[in-house]
Write an enzyme that holds these catalytic residues in place. Sequence first.
Site, PDB file in Angstrom:
ATOM      1  N   ASP A  85      -2.034   6.514   6.071  1.00 21.47           N
ATOM      2  CA  ASP A  85      -1.933   6.332   8.112  1.00 21.47           C
ATOM      3  C   ASP A  85      -3.827   7.705   8.131  1.00 21.47           C
ATOM      4  O   ASP A  85      -4.271   8.425   7.109  1.00 21.47           O
ATOM      5  CB  ASP A  85      -1.236   7.484   8.391  1.00 21.47           C
ATOM      6  CG  ASP A  85      -1.348   7.756   9.913  1.00 21.47           C
ATOM      7  OD1 ASP A  85      -2.032   7.281  10.555  1.00 21.47           O
ATOM      8  OD2 ASP A  85      -0.079   8.071  10.192  1.00 21.47           O
TER       9      ASP A  85
ATOM     10  N   GLN B 115       7.327   1.797  14.870  1.00 19.92           N
ATOM     11  CA  GLN B 115       6.344   1.512  13.546  1.00 19.92           C
ATOM     12  C   GLN B 115       7.464   1.171  12.523  1.00 19.92           C
ATOM     13  O   GLN B 115       6.762   0.029  11.508  1.00 19.92           O
ATOM     14  CB  GLN B 115       5.415   2.471  13.456  1.00 19.92           C
ATOM     15  CG  GLN B 115       4.287   1.874  12.580  1.00 19.92           C
ATOM     16  CD  GLN B 115       3.852   1.282  13.039  1.00 19.92           C
ATOM     17  OE1 GLN B 115       2.705   1.246  14.191  1.00 19.92           O
ATOM     18  NE2 GLN B 115       3.271   0.058  11.967  1.00 19.92           N
TER      19      GLN B 115
ATOM     20  N   ARG C 160       6.123   8.336  25.087  1.00 20.17           N
ATOM     21  CA  ARG C 160       4.859   8.676  23.829  1.00 20.17           C
ATOM     22  C   ARG C 160       4.565   9.937  24.191  1.00 20.17           C
ATOM     23  O   ARG C 160       3.921  10.865  25.323  1.00 20.17           O
ATOM     24  CB  ARG C 160       3.681   7.758  23.679  1.00 20.17           C
ATOM     25  CG  ARG C 160       2.444   8.156  22.815  1.00 20.17           C
ATOM     26  CD  ARG C 160       2.010   7.317  22.909  1.00 20.17           C
ATOM     27  NE  ARG C 160       2.363   6.426  21.279  1.00 20.17           N
ATOM     28  CZ  ARG C 160       1.844   6.009  20.333  1.00 20.17           C
ATOM     29  NH1 ARG C 160      -0.147   5.814  20.565  1.00 20.17           N
ATOM     30  NH2 ARG C 160       2.016   5.307  19.533  1.00 20.17           N
TER      31      ARG C 160
ATOM     32  N   CYS D 183      -0.363   2.321   9.692  1.00 21.55           N
ATOM     33  CA  CYS D 183       0.604   1.279  11.409  1.00 21.55           C
ATOM     34  C   CYS D 183      -1.153   1.426  12.270  1.00 21.55           C
ATOM     35  O   CYS D 183      -0.765   1.039  13.547  1.00 21.55           O
ATOM     36  CB  CYS D 183       0.807   2.795  11.609  1.00 21.55           C
ATOM     37  SG  CYS D 183       0.247   4.163  12.013  1.00 21.55           S
TER      38      CYS D 183
ATOM     39  N   HIS E 158       8.371   8.260  14.326  1.00 25.41           N
ATOM     40  CA  HIS E 158       6.937   6.742  14.960  1.00 25.41           C
ATOM     41  C   HIS E 158       8.043   5.793  15.044  1.00 25.41           C
ATOM     42  O   HIS E 158       7.713   4.779  13.690  1.00 25.41           O
ATOM     43  CB  HIS E 158       5.440   6.795  14.590  1.00 25.41           C
ATOM     44  CG  HIS E 158       5.343   5.890  15.749  1.00 25.41           C
ATOM     45  ND1 HIS E 158       5.631   5.226  16.224  1.00 25.41           N
ATOM     46  CD2 HIS E 158       4.008   4.701  15.197  1.00 25.41           C
ATOM     47  CE1 HIS E 158       4.832   4.457  16.902  1.00 25.41           C
ATOM     48  NE2 HIS E 158       3.493   4.818  16.470  1.00 25.41           N
TER      49      HIS E 158
ATOM     50  N   ARG F 278       5.093  -4.975  15.668  1.00 29.38           N
ATOM     51  CA  ARG F 278       5.407  -3.971  16.819  1.00 29.38           C
ATOM     52  C   ARG F 278       6.082  -5.010  17.733  1.00 29.38           C
ATOM     53  O   ARG F 278       7.137  -4.138  18.819  1.00 29.38           O
ATOM     54  CB  ARG F 278       4.108  -3.861  17.263  1.00 29.38           C
ATOM     55  CG  ARG F 278       3.185  -2.345  16.563  1.00 29.38           C
ATOM     56  CD  ARG F 278       4.078  -1.478  15.420  1.00 29.38           C
ATOM     57  NE  ARG F 278       4.844   0.191  16.423  1.00 29.38           N
ATOM     58  CZ  ARG F 278       4.431   0.852  16.460  1.00 29.38           C
ATOM     59  NH1 ARG F 278       2.853   0.596  16.994  1.00 29.38           N
ATOM     60  NH2 ARG F 278       4.581   1.493  18.061  1.00 29.38           N
TER      61      ARG F 278
HETATM   62  N1  NVA Z   1      -0.135   9.710  13.087  1.00 26.14           N
HETATM   63  C1  NVA Z   1      -1.579   9.306  13.888  1.00 26.14           C
HETATM   64  C2  NVA Z   1      -0.279   7.320  14.193  1.00 26.14           C
HETATM   65  C3  NVA Z   1      -0.720   6.796  14.940  1.00 26.14           C
HETATM   66  C4  NVA Z   1      -0.505   5.637  15.399  1.00 26.14           C
HETATM   67  C5  NVA Z   1      -0.902   9.889  15.511  1.00 26.14           C
HETATM   68  O1  NVA Z   1       0.063  10.452  15.847  1.00 26.14           O
HETATM   69  O2  NVA Z   1      -2.104   9.791  15.602  1.00 26.14           O
HETATM   70  N1   CP Z   2       0.344   1.611  16.060  1.00 25.20           N
HETATM   71  C1   CP Z   2       0.405   3.192  16.991  1.00 25.20           C
HETATM   72  O1   CP Z   2       1.671   3.488  17.507  1.00 25.20           O
HETATM   73  O2   CP Z   2      -0.743   2.172  17.747  1.00 25.20           O
HETATM   74  P1   CP Z   2      -1.714   2.908  18.801  1.00 25.20           P
HETATM   75  O3   CP Z   2      -1.393   4.330  18.743  1.00 25.20           O
HETATM   76  O4   CP Z   2      -2.578   1.983  19.950  1.00 25.20           O
HETATM   77  O5   CP Z   2      -0.263   2.867  19.837  1.00 25.20           O
END
Ligand code: NVA
Ligand code: CP
Length: 328
Positions: free
Chosen positions: A229, A136, A106, A270, A133, A315
């Site tokens: 989101d 997800q 990540r 998400c 992602h 998830r």
């Molecule tokens: N768009 C958000 C998704 C988090 C799961 C981010 O990248 O922070």
């Molecule tokens: N939805 C998601 O990816 O959550 P986290 O950032 O907590 O992993």
Amino acid sequence: MTLKGRDFLTLLDFTPAEIEYLLDLSAELKEKKKNGILHDELRGKNVALIFEKTSTRTRSSFEVAAHDLGMGTTYLDPSGSQIGKKESIADTARVLAGIFDGIEYRGYGQEIVEELADYSDVPVWNGLTNEYHPTQILADLLTIREHFGRLKGIKFVYMGDARYNMGNSLMIGCAKMGLDFTACAPAKYFPSKELIEKCEDIAKETGAGLHFVEDPAEAVKGADVICTDVWVSMGEPIEVWEERVKELTPYQVNKEKMDIAGKDCIFMHCLPSYHDHKTAVGKEMGEKFGMEAFEVTNDVFESEASVVFQEAENRMHTIKAVMLATLK
Ligand code: NVA
Ligand code: CP
């Protein structure tokens, strides 16, 4: 069907049949877990979990899924490893591939997870980049399938910043699986022309619909799913809040929009979400901009229509399926 040895970097790399296989495997693994049937089919293997951004769901899901499958896990964060500061991605990939059977990453640019995959000869799984992602989206598709019993033709409306990881990946997932996808935002927040064109080609094969609409009331009419989101994603500078709040407030998911959609419409996110002042950022920004909530109001978040916690649980089952399918 076998996906052994494959990387999981974006759903663009997978056929609809392969995605369906992963969803079926997820459902099977969920059933086993619920019935207490052990499924430690990957005993003796180990996976590395690299997180250059924070996480609750993704990290927990990879760890629990790996343990359920009988695997060991090592969590690497930027402060506790050499990644980036003293060791390049290419070197890290070759080191970790010699020790582990799979690597989750990540972080920031998609090119980083791609480089990691290029230099490692074990599967690499994308746990979120700025652009995509994909794990997800599997959870989201599983949740929709559980709720409606199908994916094809479901009217899926994504409200808000549709040009980032969630908007991009949901558009791809919907195109692949034949949903009717609408991105609803000011035009500058639509996915890139290049990605839209790719998805339009996919949609021609699958019968999916792709729509880009600026008027929220028009977009949500007849929606089966309204999804959103956060307006400011991890890694973005704090300065963008002002512009996002100004431009995206008309796209906040609230009771009025859910009412237009109708009583059978579900709400998805998400997570994490700024739906109240119970978080440090939600409170600070809420007070700064005089808002109770941002991308979704608390009443919608807490309503019967909201499936966000089922989505979060999924998830784990879907990430488990990805690891099992690519490692066994
Ligand atoms: N768009 C958000 C998704 C988090 C799961 C981010 O990248 O922070
Ligand atoms: N939805 C998601 O990816 O959550 P986290 O950032 O907590 O992993």
